[in-house]
Design an enzyme around this catalytic site. Structure first.
Site, PDB file in Angstrom:
ATOM      1  N   LYS A  11       3.113   8.466  -1.533  1.00 55.17           N
ATOM      2  CA  LYS A  11       3.087   7.469  -0.469  1.00 55.17           C
ATOM      3  C   LYS A  11       4.479   6.848  -0.286  1.00 55.17           C
ATOM      4  CE  LYS A  11      -1.841   6.386  -1.155  1.00 55.17           C
ATOM      5  NZ  LYS A  11      -2.835   5.291  -1.401  1.00 55.17           N
ATOM      6  N   TYR A  51      -8.366   8.543   6.617  1.00 55.36           N
ATOM      7  CA  TYR A  51      -9.103   7.439   6.001  1.00 55.36           C
ATOM      8  C   TYR A  51     -10.293   7.024   6.870  1.00 55.36           C
ATOM      9  CZ  TYR A  51      -5.412   6.537   2.472  1.00 55.36           C
ATOM     10  OH  TYR A  51      -4.529   6.618   1.411  1.00 55.36           O
ATOM     11  N   PHE A  59      -8.977  -4.487   4.926  1.00 54.12           N
ATOM     12  CA  PHE A  59      -7.636  -4.138   4.459  1.00 54.12           C
ATOM     13  C   PHE A  59      -7.033  -2.966   5.230  1.00 54.12           C
ATOM     14  CE2 PHE A  59     -10.718  -1.943   1.701  1.00 54.12           C
ATOM     15  CZ  PHE A  59     -10.315  -0.625   1.834  1.00 54.12           C
ATOM     16  N   ARG A  87      -6.624  13.274 -10.051  1.00 54.97           N
ATOM     17  CA  ARG A  87      -7.006  11.853 -10.048  1.00 54.97           C
ATOM     18  C   ARG A  87      -6.796  11.228 -11.423  1.00 54.97           C
ATOM     19  NH1 ARG A  87      -9.145   9.679  -5.283  1.00 54.97           N
ATOM     20  NH2 ARG A  87      -9.952   7.948  -6.509  1.00 54.97           N
ATOM     21  N   THR A  93      -7.561   3.287  -8.618  1.00 56.72           N
ATOM     22  CA  THR A  93      -7.079   2.801  -7.319  1.00 56.72           C
ATOM     23  C   THR A  93      -6.232   1.538  -7.444  1.00 56.72           C
ATOM     24  OG1 THR A  93      -9.061   3.716  -6.287  1.00 56.72           O
ATOM     25  CG2 THR A  93      -7.827   2.081  -5.011  1.00 56.72           C
ATOM     26  N   ARG A 104      -0.105   5.662 -11.213  1.00 54.01           N
ATOM     27  CA  ARG A 104      -0.343   4.321 -10.667  1.00 54.01           C
ATOM     28  C   ARG A 104      -0.117   3.241 -11.724  1.00 54.01           C
ATOM     29  NH1 ARG A 104      -5.739   5.885  -7.079  1.00 54.01           N
ATOM     30  NH2 ARG A 104      -4.639   6.197  -5.083  1.00 54.01           N
ATOM     31  N   ASN A 118      -0.154   1.867  -4.329  1.00 47.31           N
ATOM     32  CA  ASN A 118      -0.524   2.655  -5.507  1.00 47.31           C
ATOM     33  C   ASN A 118       0.088   4.058  -5.537  1.00 47.31           C
ATOM     34  OD1 ASN A 118      -2.158   3.765  -3.568  1.00 47.31           O
ATOM     35  ND2 ASN A 118      -4.077   3.022  -4.448  1.00 47.31           N
ATOM     36  N   HIS A 121      -1.769   9.522  -3.379  1.00 49.58           N
ATOM     37  CA  HIS A 121      -3.124   9.829  -2.912  1.00 49.58           C
ATOM     38  C   HIS A 121      -3.603  11.114  -3.566  1.00 49.58           C
ATOM     39  CE1 HIS A 121      -6.551  10.711  -0.329  1.00 49.58           C
ATOM     40  NE2 HIS A 121      -6.096  11.952  -0.275  1.00 49.58           N
ATOM     41  N   GLU A 132      -9.096  17.392   4.115  1.00 46.40           N
ATOM     42  CA  GLU A 132      -7.777  16.748   4.180  1.00 46.40           C
ATOM     43  C   GLU A 132      -6.651  17.783   4.284  1.00 46.40           C
ATOM     44  OE1 GLU A 132      -7.658  14.194   0.730  1.00 46.40           O
ATOM     45  OE2 GLU A 132      -9.226  12.868   1.520  1.00 46.40           O
TER      46      GLU A 132
HETATM   47  P1  DAT Z   1      -8.238   6.054  -3.729  1.00 43.45           P
HETATM   48  O1  DAT Z   1      -6.882   6.047  -3.074  1.00 43.45           O
HETATM   49  O2  DAT Z   1      -8.135   5.732  -5.198  1.00 43.45           O
HETATM   50  O3  DAT Z   1      -9.032   7.292  -3.458  1.00 43.45           O
HETATM   51  P2  DAT Z   1      -9.948   4.713  -1.779  1.00 43.45           P
HETATM   52  O4  DAT Z   1     -10.197   6.070  -1.209  1.00 43.45           O
HETATM   53  O5  DAT Z   1     -11.128   3.872  -2.122  1.00 43.45           O
HETATM   54  O6  DAT Z   1      -9.047   4.815  -3.122  1.00 43.45           O
HETATM   55  O7  DAT Z   1      -9.043   3.863  -0.803  1.00 43.45           O
HETATM   56  C1  DAT Z   1      -7.937   4.437  -0.167  1.00 43.45           C
HETATM   57  C2  DAT Z   1      -6.770   3.466  -0.241  1.00 43.45           C
HETATM   58  O8  DAT Z   1      -7.100   2.265   0.452  1.00 43.45           O
HETATM   59  C3  DAT Z   1      -6.417   3.020  -1.652  1.00 43.45           C
HETATM   60  O9  DAT Z   1      -5.549   3.908  -2.297  1.00 43.45           O
HETATM   61  C4  DAT Z   1      -5.797   1.681  -1.425  1.00 43.45           C
HETATM   62  C5  DAT Z   1      -6.581   1.142  -0.242  1.00 43.45           C
HETATM   63  N1  DAT Z   1      -7.690   0.288  -0.681  1.00 43.45           N
HETATM   64  C6  DAT Z   1      -8.907   0.703  -1.110  1.00 43.45           C
HETATM   65  N2  DAT Z   1      -9.695  -0.334  -1.428  1.00 43.45           N
HETATM   66  C7  DAT Z   1      -8.946  -1.432  -1.189  1.00 43.45           C
HETATM   67  C8  DAT Z   1      -9.189  -2.845  -1.312  1.00 43.45           C
HETATM   68  N3  DAT Z   1     -10.348  -3.327  -1.741  1.00 43.45           N
HETATM   69  N4  DAT Z   1      -8.175  -3.693  -0.979  1.00 43.45           N
HETATM   70  C9  DAT Z   1      -6.987  -3.219  -0.529  1.00 43.45           C
HETATM   71  N5  DAT Z   1      -6.707  -1.918  -0.394  1.00 43.45           N
HETATM   72  C10 DAT Z   1      -7.661  -1.041  -0.707  1.00 43.45           C
HETATM   73 MG    MG Z   2      -9.984   8.009  -1.777  1.00 39.28          MG
END
Ligand code: DAT
Ligand code: MG
Length: 142
Positions: A11, A51, A59, A87, A93, A104, A118, A121, A132
């Site tokens: 990222k 996403y 967020f 992962r 996350t 991370r 973080n 991805h 994806e």
């Molecule tokens: P990951 O990236 O671990 O797969 P995710 O798919 O739940 O996590 O979410 C995608 C991204 O969105 C994550 O890397 C950071 C952001 N994100 C997720 N949940 C969040 C939250 N509660 N507050 C702020 N950012 C968040």
């Molecule tokens: Mg995810």
């Protein structure tokens, strides 16, 4: 073992912190193969598809802004159980909770009131990985 593929992304904060080489080193050290790689500027259209399940979350605007603040490095990574394994290398996350030694845990930042930064991805399932990969690498014909 199950040979599979995943989408890995460094990222904008990973690129800004000059961690691209370190992250690739960890992927290769684990024995995974990088079968495609490119640097690109993500746009809103791509990120809304990537996403899709998060578009309505509070967020999401911050996530969009964060993901567009610099170029990213996208990779297709192949290996045995690589979806789960990548992962594990990434860590959880929320970088404040991520284990030291994970990407991370080592390089992530999470400021109160700011977006989660973080660094990387990774796809969460083999099915999402294939979705994806098609989205980020439409030119990859396999
Ligand atoms: P990951 O990236 O671990 O797969 P995710 O798919 O739940 O996590 O979410 C995608 C991204 O969105 C994550 O890397 C950071 C952001 N994100 C997720 N949940 C969040 C939250 N509660 N507050 C702020 N950012 C968040
Ligand atoms: Mg995810």
């Amino acid at each position: 073992e199950m040979t599979e593929r995943t989408l890995a992304i460094v990222k904008p904060d990973g690129v800004n912190q000059k961690k691209v080489g370190e992250i690739i080193r960890r992927i290769e050290r684990k024995g995974y193969d990088i079968i495609a790689i490119k640097m690109l500027q993500a746009d809103e259209k791509l990120l809304r598809q990537h996403y899709a399940e998060l578009v309505g979350r509070p967020f999401f605007p911050g996530l969009l802004k964060y993901m567009m603040e610099n170029e990213v490095v996208a990779m297709v990574v192949e290996g045995d159980n690589v979806v789960k394994g990548w992962r594990t290398l990434m860590g959880t996350t929320n970088p404040t909770e991520a284990t030291p030694g994970t990407i991370r845990g080592d390089f992530g930042r999470d400021w109160p009131g700011d977006e989660v930064r973080n660094v990387v991805h990774g796809s969460d399932t083999p099915e999402n990985a294939e979705r994806e990969i098609k989205l980020w690498f439409p030119e990859l014909k396999r």
